[in-house]
Design an enzyme around this catalytic site. Structure first.
Site, PDB file in Angstrom:
ATOM      1  N   ILE A 105      70.181  95.304  28.985  1.00 15.35           N
ATOM      2  CA  ILE A 105      69.586  95.221  30.325  1.00 15.35           C
ATOM      3  C   ILE A 105      68.081  95.063  30.109  1.00 15.35           C
ATOM      4  CG2 ILE A 105      69.605  97.761  30.510  1.00 15.35           C
ATOM      5  CD1 ILE A 105      69.807  97.398  33.573  1.00 15.35           C
ATOM      6  N   GLU A 139      74.041 103.026  24.789  1.00 19.73           N
ATOM      7  CA  GLU A 139      73.149 103.618  23.793  1.00 19.73           C
ATOM      8  C   GLU A 139      71.718 103.217  24.138  1.00 19.73           C
ATOM      9  OE1 GLU A 139      75.722 101.673  22.044  1.00 19.73           O
ATOM     10  OE2 GLU A 139      76.961 103.409  21.535  1.00 19.73           O
ATOM     11  N   ASN A 144      62.815 105.399  24.067  1.00 18.59           N
ATOM     12  CA  ASN A 144      62.751 104.520  25.243  1.00 18.59           C
ATOM     13  C   ASN A 144      62.875 105.339  26.545  1.00 18.59           C
ATOM     14  OD1 ASN A 144      62.861 102.456  27.077  1.00 18.59           O
ATOM     15  ND2 ASN A 144      64.436 101.275  26.011  1.00 18.59           N
ATOM     16  N   TYR A 151      68.394 105.503  33.594  1.00 18.26           N
ATOM     17  CA  TYR A 151      69.808 105.897  33.444  1.00 18.26           C
ATOM     18  C   TYR A 151      70.050 107.289  34.034  1.00 18.26           C
ATOM     19  CZ  TYR A 151      69.617 102.016  30.122  1.00 18.26           C
ATOM     20  OH  TYR A 151      69.413 100.793  29.544  1.00 18.26           O
TER      21      TYR A 151
HETATM   22  C1  COA Z   1      64.264  99.491  31.260  1.00 18.26           C
HETATM   23  C2  COA Z   1      63.813  98.358  32.169  1.00 18.26           C
HETATM   24  C3  COA Z   1      64.971  97.376  32.359  1.00 18.26           C
HETATM   25  C4  COA Z   1      63.411  98.956  33.532  1.00 18.26           C
HETATM   26  O1  COA Z   1      63.095  97.866  34.393  1.00 18.26           O
HETATM   27  P1  COA Z   1      62.027  97.993  35.593  1.00 18.26           P
HETATM   28  O2  COA Z   1      62.264  96.866  36.507  1.00 18.26           O
HETATM   29  O3  COA Z   1      60.655  98.140  35.071  1.00 18.26           O
HETATM   30  O4  COA Z   1      62.449  99.379  36.230  1.00 18.26           O
HETATM   31  P2  COA Z   1      62.428  99.777  37.791  1.00 18.26           P
HETATM   32  O5  COA Z   1      61.129  99.402  38.395  1.00 18.26           O
HETATM   33  O6  COA Z   1      63.653  99.257  38.438  1.00 18.26           O
HETATM   34  O7  COA Z   1      62.495 101.365  37.686  1.00 18.26           O
HETATM   35  C5  COA Z   1      63.691 102.088  37.975  1.00 18.26           C
HETATM   36  C6  COA Z   1      63.574 103.465  37.370  1.00 18.26           C
HETATM   37  O8  COA Z   1      63.433 103.372  35.944  1.00 18.26           O
HETATM   38  C7  COA Z   1      62.533 104.390  35.469  1.00 18.26           C
HETATM   39  N1  COA Z   1      61.374 103.732  34.859  1.00 18.26           N
HETATM   40  C8  COA Z   1      61.193 102.382  34.759  1.00 18.26           C
HETATM   41  N2  COA Z   1      60.070 102.132  34.073  1.00 18.26           N
HETATM   42  C9  COA Z   1      59.537 103.324  33.751  1.00 18.26           C
HETATM   43  C10 COA Z   1      58.362 103.700  33.025  1.00 18.26           C
HETATM   44  N3  COA Z   1      57.526 102.789  32.509  1.00 18.26           N
HETATM   45  N4  COA Z   1      58.126 105.012  32.841  1.00 18.26           N
HETATM   46  C11 COA Z   1      58.953 105.940  33.336  1.00 18.26           C
HETATM   47  N5  COA Z   1      60.089 105.644  34.052  1.00 18.26           N
HETATM   48  C12 COA Z   1      60.359 104.352  34.244  1.00 18.26           C
HETATM   49  C13 COA Z   1      62.154 105.225  36.682  1.00 18.26           C
HETATM   50  O9  COA Z   1      63.108 106.263  36.777  1.00 18.26           O
HETATM   51  C14 COA Z   1      62.353 104.231  37.833  1.00 18.26           C
HETATM   52  O10 COA Z   1      62.679 104.860  39.039  1.00 18.26           O
HETATM   53  P3  COA Z   1      61.484 105.187  40.087  1.00 18.26           P
HETATM   54  O11 COA Z   1      60.936 103.854  40.493  1.00 18.26           O
HETATM   55  O12 COA Z   1      62.206 105.908  41.195  1.00 18.26           O
HETATM   56  O13 COA Z   1      60.481 106.017  39.346  1.00 18.26           O
HETATM   57  C15 COA Z   1      62.561  97.632  31.587  1.00 18.26           C
HETATM   58  O14 COA Z   1      61.596  98.601  31.256  1.00 18.26           O
HETATM   59  C16 COA Z   1      62.842  96.781  30.360  1.00 18.26           C
HETATM   60  O15 COA Z   1      63.245  95.620  30.465  1.00 18.26           O
HETATM   61  N6  COA Z   1      62.616  97.351  29.155  1.00 18.26           N
HETATM   62  C17 COA Z   1      62.805  96.610  27.900  1.00 18.26           C
HETATM   63  C18 COA Z   1      64.262  96.451  27.561  1.00 18.26           C
HETATM   64  C19 COA Z   1      64.937  97.798  27.410  1.00 18.26           C
HETATM   65  O16 COA Z   1      64.391  98.720  26.817  1.00 18.26           O
HETATM   66  N7  COA Z   1      66.170  97.890  27.949  1.00 18.26           N
HETATM   67  C20 COA Z   1      66.968  99.074  27.864  1.00 18.26           C
HETATM   68  C21 COA Z   1      67.767  99.040  26.620  1.00 18.26           C
HETATM   69  S1  COA Z   1      68.817 100.465  26.461  1.00 18.26           S
END
Ligand code: COA
Length: 204
Positions: A105, A139, A144, A151
């Protein structure tokens, strides 16, 4: 299939190590238990289409004799296909018996913290319901925290550790599971979070 090159591009920006593009093609072609989605930004499609089809006033006049782009050795500018450029995130899962395993994701770094990663996770859980999964598991790197927060928000809990799971830096993986997603308590929590997210996205 045609989305794979853009997915691989985003994957390179999002993960320290990546799958070869052939792995995605194989997943889509050969793995009937795999489900993959992409998230598109319709504004990007509209912008690119507008660039590709200039307004009447901007169209080249008929009497313009020697367009510079026709000079030798001057490549015509390429405009990436709007359909591909509009992909800003992707995600996938495998169904194993009655467990949905999230395999990936990721959001493009320019589009994070807008609720869209959450929208991808919600979409995966919706797929998990549709295909009859009872649990969702994944996982995640112990470092991270952003992903782990996402999650945890959706009821995933730590159920163990896979030592040195990631070969690029020998990092451990947390194994996380939801409660039974078909239970009334999980359904209620999920529907509540989803409704809140949709309100936030519609207001943006
Ligand atoms: C993980 C990932 C998909 C989150 O995407 P995103 O669009 O930035 O996340 P969202 O804006 O939808 O945030 C949803 C929730 O995620 C958490 N979150 C997202 N980014 C965060 C950050 N930088 N720090 C802390 N919490 C965070 C929070 O709980 C947030 O909820 P909130 O808005 O109520 O605080 C993104 O950071 C990513 O692509 N990371 C790189 C790939 C990766 O690590 N994937 C997971 C592999 S297991």
């Amino acid at each position: 299939m045609s989305d794979v090159p853009r997915v691989v591009e985003i994957e390179r920006l999002a993960y320290p190590s990546t799958w070869p593009p052939s792995a995605y093609r194989k997943e889509l072609q050969d793995n009937r238990w795999a489900h993959y989605i992409v998230l598109r930004d319709k504004h990007i499609i509209e912008e690119r289409v507008a660039v590709a089809q200039p307004q009447e006033a901007e169209k080249p006049r008929k009497n313009r004799l020697f367009p510079l782009s026709l000079l030798p050795n001057r490549p015509a500018p390429t405009i990436p296909s709007p359909d591909l450029a509009s992909i800003i995130g992707f995600a996938g899962l495998w169904l194993m018996v009655d467990e949905a395993h999230v395999t990936t994701i990721a959001m493009h770094p320019d589009h994070r913290r807008l609720g869209l990663g959450e929208f991808l996770l919600v979409s995966l859980i919706d797929i998990a319901y549709t295909i009859g999964a009872k649990w969702v598991t994944l996982e995640v790197r112990v470092s991270n925290y952003a992903a782990q927060n996402l999650y945890r928000k959706y009821g995933f809990r730590e159920a163990g550790l896979r030592h040195r799971y990631y070969s690029d830096n020998q990092e451990d993986a947390l194994i996380m599971w939801t409660d039974e997603i078909q239970s009334p308590a999980y359904k209620q929590k999920f529907q509540g979070l989803k409704a809140e997210l949709m309100k936030k996205l519609e207001a943006a």
